[in-house]
Design a protein around this motif. Structure first.
Motif, PDB file in Angstrom:
ATOM      1  N   ILE A 185      85.011  20.955  34.205  1.00 34.76           N
ATOM      2  CA  ILE A 185      84.583  22.069  35.052  1.00 34.76           C
ATOM      3  C   ILE A 185      85.789  22.863  35.555  1.00 34.76           C
ATOM      4  N   GLU A 186      86.844  22.163  35.948  1.00 33.82           N
ATOM      5  CA  GLU A 186      88.066  22.847  36.409  1.00 33.82           C
ATOM      6  C   GLU A 186      88.681  23.678  35.291  1.00 33.82           C
ATOM      7  N   LYS A 187      88.591  23.179  34.061  1.00 33.33           N
ATOM      8  CA  LYS A 187      89.108  23.920  32.908  1.00 33.33           C
ATOM      9  C   LYS A 187      88.301  25.203  32.684  1.00 33.33           C
ATOM     10  N   ILE A 188      86.982  25.110  32.802  1.00 33.30           N
ATOM     11  CA  ILE A 188      86.119  26.288  32.669  1.00 33.30           C
ATOM     12  C   ILE A 188      86.439  27.302  33.760  1.00 33.30           C
ATOM     13  N   LYS A 189      86.635  26.810  34.980  1.00 30.07           N
ATOM     14  CA  LYS A 189      86.961  27.678  36.112  1.00 30.07           C
ATOM     15  C   LYS A 189      88.282  28.408  35.870  1.00 30.07           C
ATOM     16  N   ALA A 190      89.285  27.665  35.359  1.00 31.04           N
ATOM     17  CA  ALA A 190      90.608  28.258  35.135  1.00 31.04           C
ATOM     18  C   ALA A 190      90.581  29.298  34.017  1.00 31.04           C
ATOM     19  N   GLU A 191      89.822  29.030  32.959  1.00 32.33           N
ATOM     20  CA  GLU A 191      89.818  29.916  31.786  1.00 32.33           C
ATOM     21  C   GLU A 191      88.887  31.104  31.940  1.00 32.33           C
ATOM     22  N   HIS A 192      87.784  30.914  32.654  1.00 30.67           N
ATOM     23  CA  HIS A 192      86.760  31.974  32.697  1.00 30.67           C
ATOM     24  C   HIS A 192      86.450  32.479  34.107  1.00 30.67           C
ATOM     25  N   ASP A 193      87.093  31.915  35.135  1.00 28.14           N
ATOM     26  CA  ASP A 193      86.824  32.292  36.513  1.00 28.14           C
ATOM     27  C   ASP A 193      85.321  32.211  36.796  1.00 28.14           C
ATOM     28  N   PHE A 194      84.744  31.069  36.445  1.00 26.66           N
ATOM     29  CA  PHE A 194      83.299  30.870  36.535  1.00 26.66           C
ATOM     30  C   PHE A 194      83.035  29.501  37.142  1.00 26.66           C
ATOM     31  N   GLU A 195      82.200  29.478  38.187  1.00 27.72           N
ATOM     32  CA  GLU A 195      81.920  28.241  38.920  1.00 27.72           C
ATOM     33  C   GLU A 195      80.813  27.438  38.255  1.00 27.72           C
ATOM     34  N   VAL A 196      81.014  26.123  38.159  1.00 30.39           N
ATOM     35  CA  VAL A 196      79.987  25.218  37.638  1.00 30.39           C
ATOM     36  C   VAL A 196      79.830  24.072  38.632  1.00 30.39           C
ATOM     37  N   ALA A 197      78.598  23.767  38.989  1.00 33.89           N
ATOM     38  CA  ALA A 197      78.326  22.655  39.898  1.00 33.89           C
ATOM     39  C   ALA A 197      77.255  21.750  39.300  1.00 33.89           C
ATOM     40  N   ILE A 198      77.417  20.447  39.494  1.00 35.64           N
ATOM     41  CA  ILE A 198      76.436  19.459  39.053  1.00 35.64           C
ATOM     42  C   ILE A 198      76.089  18.591  40.252  1.00 35.64           C
ATOM     43  N   VAL A 199      74.790  18.429  40.514  1.00 32.88           N
ATOM     44  CA  VAL A 199      74.370  17.619  41.651  1.00 32.88           C
ATOM     45  C   VAL A 199      73.176  16.750  41.263  1.00 32.88           C
ATOM     46  N   THR A 200      73.216  15.488  41.678  1.00 32.03           N
ATOM     47  CA  THR A 200      72.042  14.627  41.582  1.00 32.03           C
ATOM     48  C   THR A 200      71.623  14.289  43.004  1.00 32.03           C
ATOM     49  N   THR A 201      70.326  14.192  43.227  1.00 31.21           N
ATOM     50  CA  THR A 201      69.818  13.979  44.579  1.00 31.21           C
ATOM     51  C   THR A 201      68.649  13.004  44.553  1.00 31.21           C
ATOM     52  N   THR A 202      68.451  12.317  45.655  1.00 34.39           N
ATOM     53  CA  THR A 202      67.335  11.379  45.769  1.00 34.39           C
ATOM     54  C   THR A 202      66.111  12.034  46.391  1.00 34.39           C
ATOM     55  N   SER A 203      66.259  13.295  46.808  1.00 38.78           N
ATOM     56  CA  SER A 203      65.155  13.989  47.474  1.00 38.78           C
ATOM     57  C   SER A 203      65.371  15.493  47.394  1.00 38.78           C
ATOM     58  N   LEU A 204      64.275  16.242  47.485  1.00 38.60           N
ATOM     59  CA  LEU A 204      64.364  17.698  47.550  1.00 38.60           C
ATOM     60  C   LEU A 204      64.521  18.177  48.988  1.00 38.60           C
ATOM     61  N   TYR A 205      64.595  17.268  49.932  1.00 40.11           N
ATOM     62  CA  TYR A 205      64.873  17.555  51.344  1.00 40.11           C
ATOM     63  C   TYR A 205      63.966  18.643  51.925  1.00 40.11           C
ATOM     64  N   GLY A 206      62.693  18.524  51.625  1.00 44.29           N
ATOM     65  CA  GLY A 206      61.727  19.446  52.223  1.00 44.29           C
ATOM     66  C   GLY A 206      61.694  20.824  51.613  1.00 44.29           C
ATOM     67  N   LYS A 207      62.436  21.041  50.541  1.00 44.07           N
ATOM     68  CA  LYS A 207      62.473  22.370  49.922  1.00 44.07           C
ATOM     69  C   LYS A 207      61.207  22.681  49.125  1.00 44.07           C
ATOM     70  N   GLY A 208      60.480  21.669  48.744  1.00 42.42           N
ATOM     71  CA  GLY A 208      59.220  21.891  48.043  1.00 42.42           C
ATOM     72  C   GLY A 208      59.336  21.973  46.539  1.00 42.42           C
ATOM     73  N   THR A 209      60.314  22.720  46.037  1.00 41.66           N
ATOM     74  CA  THR A 209      60.487  22.878  44.597  1.00 41.66           C
ATOM     75  C   THR A 209      61.945  22.660  44.209  1.00 41.66           C
ATOM     76  N   ALA A 210      62.136  22.284  42.957  1.00 40.02           N
ATOM     77  CA  ALA A 210      63.495  22.103  42.442  1.00 40.02           C
ATOM     78  C   ALA A 210      64.261  23.413  42.463  1.00 40.02           C
ATOM     79  N   MET A 211      63.559  24.513  42.230  1.00 38.44           N
ATOM     80  CA  MET A 211      64.198  25.828  42.231  1.00 38.44           C
ATOM     81  C   MET A 211      64.789  26.138  43.608  1.00 38.44           C
ATOM     82  N   ARG A 212      64.005  25.947  44.651  1.00 39.88           N
ATOM     83  CA  ARG A 212      64.469  26.257  46.007  1.00 39.88           C
ATOM     84  C   ARG A 212      65.633  25.341  46.405  1.00 39.88           C
ATOM     85  N   PHE A 213      65.511  24.060  46.052  1.00 41.74           N
ATOM     86  CA  PHE A 213      66.597  23.135  46.407  1.00 41.74           C
ATOM     87  C   PHE A 213      67.897  23.527  45.719  1.00 41.74           C
ATOM     88  N   THR A 214      67.837  23.777  44.405  1.00 40.82           N
ATOM     89  CA  THR A 214      69.050  24.068  43.637  1.00 40.82           C
ATOM     90  C   THR A 214      69.682  25.385  44.065  1.00 40.82           C
TER      91      THR A 214
END
Length: 258
Positions: free
Chosen positions: A53-82
């Motif tokens: 991810i750091e290599k992609i950021k350095a070469e393309h100035d583009f942010e990448v994030a990866i997250v795993t979660t045990t809950s949607l924390y009341g957001k209702g949908t995966a879209m809203r949480f992400t």
């Protein structure tokens, strides 16, 4: 004594007051590009993904994030949480986020800024198609690497497409310039030519010395050409649907249950 009793009542009220989820609360606070709350990755795998991810950021100035979660924390949908996870954890506006929640079986991709341009709906569907078998099979690390492969491929492909469009625009401008030059030179040339083309022979025949007593048209042959009509295929390029997150920022994205 009264002050102590008042403080005790306030503390009890605070402890037993129902807590509501703030619309701007992402559920997980993290500035790390790889956050594995659901513990689907080993420490070594997390570090390898960070390096990519750091290599992609350095070469393309583009942010990448990866997250795993045990809950949607009341957001209702995966879209809203992400969307909220990406927006409220101060990641760059141009980027993409992959989310996995084993409890709800959600796998979701959210795009932001230039990420919306890099990933059409078809691109996201293709990436999900490639990842789902590995996610379902318990190999989330492999799915993450496929995801990063697609990120790099789409950024580079978009850059090549833009370069091609730029070259085509230059070519069209050059053709227009040549056409204008040709028309201008042709006009100047015609003004310099004093000899006029004669389409009739009147000037070369003495008046009254030639008379036509009989005339008819004879058609020696005819030819008819038939061409099939070409119908338009109606095909077009990929589209990207967008929506607005609670932060007010626009996002693209898509997800699957697996």
């Amino acid at each position: 004594m009264k002050k102590i009793s008042l403080m005790l009542v306030l503390c009890i009220c605070i402890l037993f007051t129902p807590k509501t989820v703030n619309a701007g609360n992402p559920g997980i606070y993290s500035t790390d590009v790889v956050t594995d709350e659901a513990d689907l990755l080993t420490d070594a795998q997390e570090e390898e993904l960070r390096e990519r991810i750091e290599k992609i950021k350095a070469e393309h100035d583009f942010e990448v994030a990866i997250v795993t979660t045990t809950s949607l924390y009341g957001k209702g949908t995966a879209m809203r949480f992400t969307d909220d996870y990406y927006d409220y954890n101060n990641f760059d506006i141009d980027g993409i986020c992959l989310m996995r929640c084993p409890e709800t079986r959600d796998l979701y991709i959210s795009t932001s800024g230039s990420g919306i341009d890099y990933f059409t709906d078809d691109d996201i569907d293709y990436a999900l198609d490639e990842m789902v078998p590995y996610v379902s099979g318990g190999n989330f690390y492999k799915a993450c690497n496929i995801f990063l492969d697609e990120v790099e491929s789409n950024i580079e492909g978009y850059g090549a497409e833009k370069a091609m469009s730029y070259l085509m625009a230059l070519g069209i401008c050059a053709l227009i310039g040549l056409f204008v030059t040709f028309v201008t030179i042709s006009g100047l040339k015609s003004n310099m030519n004093t000899a006029k083309l004669q389409t009739r022979g009147d000037n070369y025949v003495s008046k009254g010395s030639f008379a036509v007593t009989n005339a008819r048209d004879i058609y020696l042959y005819s030819r008819v050409s038939v061409r099939p009509r070409v119908e338009s295929s109606g095909s077009g390029g990929g589209r990207t649907s967008t929506h607005r997150g609670s932060s007010g920022r626009s996002h693209g994205g898509g997800g699957r249950k697996c």
